[in-house]
Design a protein around this motif. Structure first.
Motif, PDB file in Angstrom:
ATOM      1  N   THR A 131       0.859  -1.186   0.000  1.00 29.86           N
ATOM      2  CA  THR A 131       0.000   0.000   0.000  1.00 29.86           C
ATOM      3  C   THR A 131       0.895   1.236   0.000  1.00 29.86           C
ATOM      4  N   ILE A 132       0.303   2.389  -0.253  1.00 33.70           N
ATOM      5  CA  ILE A 132       1.091   3.617  -0.392  1.00 33.70           C
ATOM      6  C   ILE A 132       1.345   4.323   0.950  1.00 33.70           C
ATOM      7  N   TYR A 133       0.738   3.811   2.023  1.00 33.47           N
ATOM      8  CA  TYR A 133       0.800   4.543   3.300  1.00 33.47           C
ATOM      9  C   TYR A 133       2.232   4.843   3.757  1.00 33.47           C
ATOM     10  N   ALA A 134       3.120   3.873   3.631  1.00 32.15           N
ATOM     11  CA  ALA A 134       4.493   4.065   4.115  1.00 32.15           C
ATOM     12  C   ALA A 134       5.189   5.189   3.354  1.00 32.15           C
ATOM     13  N   LEU A 135       5.048   5.191   2.035  1.00 31.71           N
ATOM     14  CA  LEU A 135       5.682   6.224   1.213  1.00 31.71           C
ATOM     15  C   LEU A 135       5.108   7.605   1.540  1.00 31.71           C
ATOM     16  N   GLU A 136       3.771   7.692   1.594  1.00 34.50           N
ATOM     17  CA  GLU A 136       3.172   9.009   1.833  1.00 34.50           C
ATOM     18  C   GLU A 136       3.392   9.477   3.273  1.00 34.50           C
ATOM     19  N   SER A 137       3.596   8.546   4.179  1.00 32.64           N
ATOM     20  CA  SER A 137       3.959   8.910   5.553  1.00 32.64           C
ATOM     21  C   SER A 137       5.343   9.552   5.568  1.00 32.64           C
ATOM     22  N   LEU A 138       6.269   8.950   4.838  1.00 29.63           N
ATOM     23  CA  LEU A 138       7.634   9.486   4.763  1.00 29.63           C
ATOM     24  C   LEU A 138       7.622  10.885   4.140  1.00 29.63           C
ATOM     25  N   GLU A 139       6.748  11.090   3.171  1.00 29.33           N
ATOM     26  CA  GLU A 139       6.643  12.415   2.549  1.00 29.33           C
ATOM     27  C   GLU A 139       6.206  13.469   3.572  1.00 29.33           C
ATOM     28  N   VAL A 140       5.308  13.089   4.480  1.00 27.95           N
ATOM     29  CA  VAL A 140       4.884  14.025   5.531  1.00 27.95           C
ATOM     30  C   VAL A 140       6.071  14.329   6.444  1.00 27.95           C
TER      31      VAL A 140
END
Lengths: 130, 128, 102
Positions: free
Chosen positions: B25-34
């Motif tokens: 899922t994309i959650y890990a990547l978009e979390s890192l972006e935050v």
């Protein structure tokens, strides 16, 4: 009290947006301030004005727009997440050479900094997702 | 709990809780972006890795055949942004047959009690 | 001083979110079950014992609209308090911070 809300899932598939909306409505009814609602991940899809749910069903997008109009809510859609998923306002559409925009009334597109700022400015940040 | 920062702004304790594996899922990547954007705000930032979240930090990730970006090297850049409080749940590592040596950045491996204590002291908890 | 409010939204039969949350929820903190997590508030389930055990350390709440939507209103465990959305807001206000176990 100043409350910030984060919505991490789109409309209809997950309950997150419904829960966030009911929470926001109750908070406003109790006299609290919602300083910002930030839409992230698939949550950006809550800001598409092109959704057309069956007439006997709740209209999740419209409901957010109306709540925003009534209470001057700041509904912010994350720009990076929105670009990935095809959610655009006029200036974004123009900038990327797209032939249409689809953002719903009351929503605006902005950066992730708005989420951090909401976390700093609000007394509490409540996250809804899946 | 809040302190005044030099610029007159507030400094709050932000905790990013990562409980999801990368790529599925994309959650890990978009979390890192935050986390990377948030670093500019000079807040007191900590990252917690619990459950499958520990898989975000494993060495040897190679996504070439998937055709997606391998974002794990970005965790190495966090230190440049003064984000250096990375807490990893010991039980989660052990349950997955991993140890700190299997991770691509230095982290603090902590017990459940210690992690609970860290969580309790936060002003803002962002969960992904 | 009131501590952390934890929210959980997953069924305990499908997902470990509640179990993990309860591992980290400290004495005196609160856990609010919403969405599919309200199934954890029911009697006579495979997780009821763990939930009752948790009640000794933390206060458990379940969101009544979610409980009712799922037809669980007559099965709620003793000790689990029901709140509506306004009660959810009150819990957020009364605690120092909110942690969602997504």
């Amino acid at each position: 009290m100043k409350l910030g809300i984060m919505v991490n899932e789109g409309p209809y598939t997950h309950q997150a947006s419904d829960s966030a909306y009911q929470f926001a409505k109750a908070a406003l009814a109790k006299g609290h301030e919602i300083s910002r609602v930030f839409f992230y991940h698939d949550g950006v899809n809550n800001g598409s004005r092109l959704t057309v749910p069956p007439q006997d069903e709740r209209n999740i997008v419209k409901r957010w727009s109306e709540l925003a109009a009534e209470h001057k809510l700041d509904l912010v859609v994350c720009i990076a997440a929105a670009q990935r998923r095809g959610l655009m306002d006029k200036s974004e559409a123009k900038r990327h050479g797209k032939d249409a925009d689809n953002i719903a009334p009351g929503f605006r597109i902005s950066g992730l900094g708005q989420l951090i700022e909401a976390g700093i400015e609000a007394d509490r940040l409540v996250v809804f997702g899946d | 709990m809040e302190e005044e920062a030099g610029a007159g702004g507030k400094v709050k304790k932000f905790l990013y809780v990562n409980r999801k594996a990368p790529y599925g899922t994309i959650y890990a990547l978009e979390s890192l972006e935050v986390v990377l954007i948030g670093a500019a705000f000079e807040q007191d930032v900590s990252l917690a890795f619990i459950g499958d979240g520990v898989y975000q930090l494993t060495k040897g990730q190679d996504t070439k055949a998937l055709g997606v970006k391998n974002f794990s090297p970005a965790f190495r850049a966090l230190d440049d942004y003064d984000v250096n409080k990375l807490y990893v749940d010991e039980a989660s590592l052990r349950a997955r047959g991993l140890s700190a040596e299997d991770l691509l950045v230095p982290v603090e491996v902590v017990s459940t009690e210690r992690m609970a204590e860290i969580m309790e002291g936060q002003d803002v908890v962002l969960s992904f | 001083m009131s501590k952390m409010l934890h929210t959980v939204n997953k069924s305990p039969f499908e997902h470990s979110a509640l179990e993990t949350c309860l591992r980290y929820a400290r004495q005196g903190s609160s856990v609010l079950l919403i969405e599919d997590a309200v199934y954890a508030a029911a009697r006579d389930t495979a997780v009821a014992q763990a939930v009752q055990e948790a009640l000794k350390r933390v206060q458990l709440y379940a969101l009544a609209p979610d409980v009712e939507a799922r037809g669980m209103q007559n099965r709620v465990l003793d000790g689990v308090r029901l709140v509506d959305y306004e009660g959810f807001v009150d819990l957020v206000v009364e605690h120092n911070a909110v942690q969602a176990w997504l």
